[in-house]
Design a protein around this motif. Sequence first.
Motif, PDB file in Angstrom:
ATOM      1  N   ASP A 180      77.105 143.357  76.990  1.00 21.94           N
ATOM      2  CA  ASP A 180      76.907 141.912  76.924  1.00 21.94           C
ATOM      3  C   ASP A 180      77.514 141.262  75.690  1.00 21.94           C
ATOM      4  O   ASP A 180      77.970 140.127  75.737  1.00 21.94           O
ATOM      5  N   THR A 181      77.500 142.004  74.588  1.00 21.09           N
ATOM      6  CA  THR A 181      77.898 141.367  73.337  1.00 21.09           C
ATOM      7  C   THR A 181      79.277 141.800  72.878  1.00 21.09           C
ATOM      8  O   THR A 181      79.687 141.483  71.764  1.00 21.09           O
ATOM      9  N   TRP A 205      86.761 139.211  70.157  1.00 24.78           N
ATOM     10  CA  TRP A 205      87.096 138.125  71.097  1.00 24.78           C
ATOM     11  C   TRP A 205      86.569 136.788  70.617  1.00 24.78           C
ATOM     12  O   TRP A 205      86.962 135.730  71.122  1.00 24.78           O
ATOM     13  N   LEU A 206      85.643 136.818  69.614  1.00 22.51           N
ATOM     14  CA  LEU A 206      85.083 135.577  69.077  1.00 22.51           C
ATOM     15  C   LEU A 206      85.913 135.005  67.933  1.00 22.51           C
ATOM     16  O   LEU A 206      85.569 133.943  67.404  1.00 22.51           O
ATOM     17  N   LEU A 211      81.084 130.669  73.805  1.00 22.89           N
ATOM     18  CA  LEU A 211      81.436 131.872  73.061  1.00 22.89           C
ATOM     19  C   LEU A 211      80.150 132.426  72.449  1.00 22.89           C
ATOM     20  O   LEU A 211      79.331 131.691  71.912  1.00 22.89           O
ATOM     21  N   GLY A 212      79.995 133.716  72.533  1.00 24.26           N
ATOM     22  CA  GLY A 212      78.789 134.342  72.009  1.00 24.26           C
ATOM     23  C   GLY A 212      77.794 134.628  73.110  1.00 24.26           C
ATOM     24  O   GLY A 212      76.918 135.469  72.956  1.00 24.26           O
ATOM     25  N   ASP A 213      77.955 133.941  74.234  1.00 22.68           N
ATOM     26  CA  ASP A 213      77.121 134.268  75.386  1.00 22.68           C
ATOM     27  C   ASP A 213      77.556 135.606  75.969  1.00 22.68           C
ATOM     28  O   ASP A 213      78.673 136.041  75.755  1.00 22.68           O
ATOM     29  N   PRO A 214      76.716 136.228  76.748  1.00 19.37           N
ATOM     30  CA  PRO A 214      77.116 137.474  77.404  1.00 19.37           C
ATOM     31  C   PRO A 214      78.334 137.256  78.299  1.00 19.37           C
ATOM     32  O   PRO A 214      78.482 136.198  78.918  1.00 19.37           O
ATOM     33  N   LEU A 215      79.210 138.252  78.351  1.00 22.32           N
ATOM     34  CA  LEU A 215      80.456 138.159  79.097  1.00 22.32           C
ATOM     35  C   LEU A 215      80.227 138.665  80.522  1.00 22.32           C
ATOM     36  O   LEU A 215      79.758 139.779  80.723  1.00 22.32           O
TER      37      LEU A 215
END
Lengths: 438, 438
Positions: free
Chosen positions: A65-66, A22-23, B176-180
């Motif tokens: 989370d990641t 997703w990144l 982006l890269g933060d917890p979802l």
Amino acid sequence: MPSRRLFLNVGVNSTGYHGNSWLAPDAAWDRFLSFDHYVEVARLAREGGFDAVFLSDHPALQRADTSRPLHSLDPIVLFTALAARVPDIGFVVTASSSYNSPYNLARRLSSMDHISGGRVIWNVVSSFNPDIAANFGSAPLPGREERYRRAEEFVSVVKQLWRSWDHDAVDTPAALGDPLWSGDSARPIDHHGEFFDVRGPLNVPLGPQGHPLIAQAGASDAGIDLAGRHADLVYAALLGKHAAREFGAQLRERAAAHDRDPETVRVLPGLVPIVADSTEEALRRHERLNGHADELSLVRAFADRHGLPFDPDGIVVPELFHSEENQQGPIGFTRSLHDLVSAEPLTLRQLARRVDGGHRLVLGTPAEVAEQILDWWRDDVVDGFTIQPPTLPHDLRTFVEQVVPLLRAEGAVTTDYPESTVRARFGLPDPVASAPTR
Amino acid sequence: MPSRRLFLNVGVNSTGYHGNSWLAPDAAWDRFLSFDHYVEVARLAREGGFDAVFLSDHPALQRADTSRPLHSLDPIVLFTALAARVPDIGFVVTASSSYNSPYNLARRLSSMDHISGGRVIWNVVSSFNPDIAANFGSAPLPGREERYRRAEEFVSVVKQLWRSWDHDAVDTPAALGDPLWSGDSARPIDHHGEFFDVRGPLNVPLGPQGHPLIAQAGASDAGIDLAGRHADLVYAALLGKHAAREFGAQLRERAAAHDRDPETVRVLPGLVPIVADSTEEALRRHERLNGHADELSLVRAFADRHGLPFDPDGIVVPELFHSEENQQGPIGFTRSLHDLVSAEPLTLRQLARRVDGGHRLVLGTPAEVAEQILDWWRDDVVDGFTIQPPTLPHDLRTFVEQVVPLLRAEGAVTTDYPESTVRARFGLPDPVASAPTR
């Protein structure tokens, strides 16, 4: 040159197979909810001559989370919509035998099969996660043994419902004005079992391919038995040729034990391709995809994830991987690592390049990737692969543009669709004429 | 001229609303299984500016000897496929609260809502037929009271699941890269009730219209209470203006009792149009459709079906129709006949021309049919109608070509689709901002 084809399915979940997909900088992160995204992916897959697209499933919110958002849109709904927009290609639809009812599921899959013109493959899963159970009642998740007993009865009921019709029931309405289906062209099944009571018949007649194909992925003994009894296609984590050959033999033996023709079961293990202009570039892409700046960092994270000592150039011994038949989660991933290092002496550094997300990793130039695919197929170790592109649509496009032409040149695949159903494409017989009715 | 619009939905089941529609000489009898048939019908409906197409449902094989094949392809599957092919128009999807699980259904409808761009309306039914119960277990069909208690809890759970997300959860992925979704943008619902235990949250975020609309059709006290509490659209059998006015008032009162704005409930009763170049021709077509050579034969069959004495020119008294709150089948059809003859003195001959298949029959020239539609709407007795064309696609095409232009000329309908969701089209508010969460 063998005359048989190499079968290729492709996983199309969310933003790609990789947790970090997703990144990817070249696509919108929220494409996991975008129908247009899936239409683009399915069209690419069709352009590449894939036999089917595949969606795994998990009916609960996953919030690692990641990781990418995963398993949001329902597979029956998403694939039905895609079938209305993309011709020819098949659809492997995952649906749980623990958290559906046989009548509704038999009917929905059969309806999809009619609307798609015979392109549906049902991937039976028994669901192994307590988060799922909590969305479907107060009972805890049953143990594997009970879930597989239920799965076996569930599949048997679904097949009985599909086969509660005769082939010619819709072709011949007698004379117009005569009673409809008054004979026994549709018959109750009157099933009374441990888990289900279902009278039938189904309210949907047989479709263009008779009824949907069945796929299965469980690697436990109970899973292999279910596959041997019912599966047309089998998805598995097979990391080495030796294990793949053994798995295929075991599966065919189990099919024969259930009075099926063992040559009608197709094995398509997962395969994660990382394609680049050079081998070095592919290695670097593998590291970056996993969020690492160099090889050692990747190898260390791999060791941590699997609880292995960090000794990059030491041989990994099989005893480091053990699975138990009564463990809660899937046992295929652990077993496949065990089998790989049993068959080939591999250092930790090498092993970290042979697997990603649990499945066989192949990385390198288009020619190197194609060769690793063709190698297993030429030796008749598998019938094909379920390609899992790390990011979508990027890695699927690369595969279609750069690897598929090499597979075509070897006569392994075709990008035409001469057959009218996915059953015919996989070379499988009429289910109503050939199979026992349970 | 009132500024409000006349809403029009259209029933698209099988070969048409009429039991004999499969015998229509101008179309293939087995079109009930043909996706192309439904695409043609939905495109016609869109051309006519209809707000939504509607599929009733019955998850069991119906084999009335002399009737059309009905309720075969699953509504979720068929309407998902149509949504992928036909823009703009809404989809009223019938699904049972007795024979689905709330999590799966909430997810499937929400997935449809995403893929269609906010065009889904869920028609909640509790299922009243023992044939259905026998396909879903050994327990007999529960009584109406229990089924409606279950329906009320089911709808409440589905709405809680839909609303377990915040509006902006997908718009703002932080960096982006933060917890979802690590905050409370998606919240467990932890529902524990009489029938269901569901943890949640749903694994599908809010969609383009928040979440699907809800439709309801039951005419029993319990059905009207369910509609008052939850329904955005109500389908009903209303044969006369007096009964329609009373029904609307009763419904709005019930909505207010449940703390809802009573002006946000839309009533669209069924209406069967038979359109011909002259009134005489329409009468003859009505007779032929029902398999009769003349009026007296039609009237006699009507009397037999309803257990009425055959006295063509005698007034039918209300006492001949009685329904009981605890009867097994739907009570709306019987009650609507009772209410009609209570409000208007009608001979048997006249009554047989006011109803077909349980719903209001209007027959005549295009101008006569349009006038009967506009009459109720001008007097604000209903918000619109659910048109039930006797045969498909024939009677829908006639309606679109000959009646819709007259309705347009009166400013009652538009054939454009300026709104982007079906919620906006029906003029209904944001469900998450406005409604109580249970």
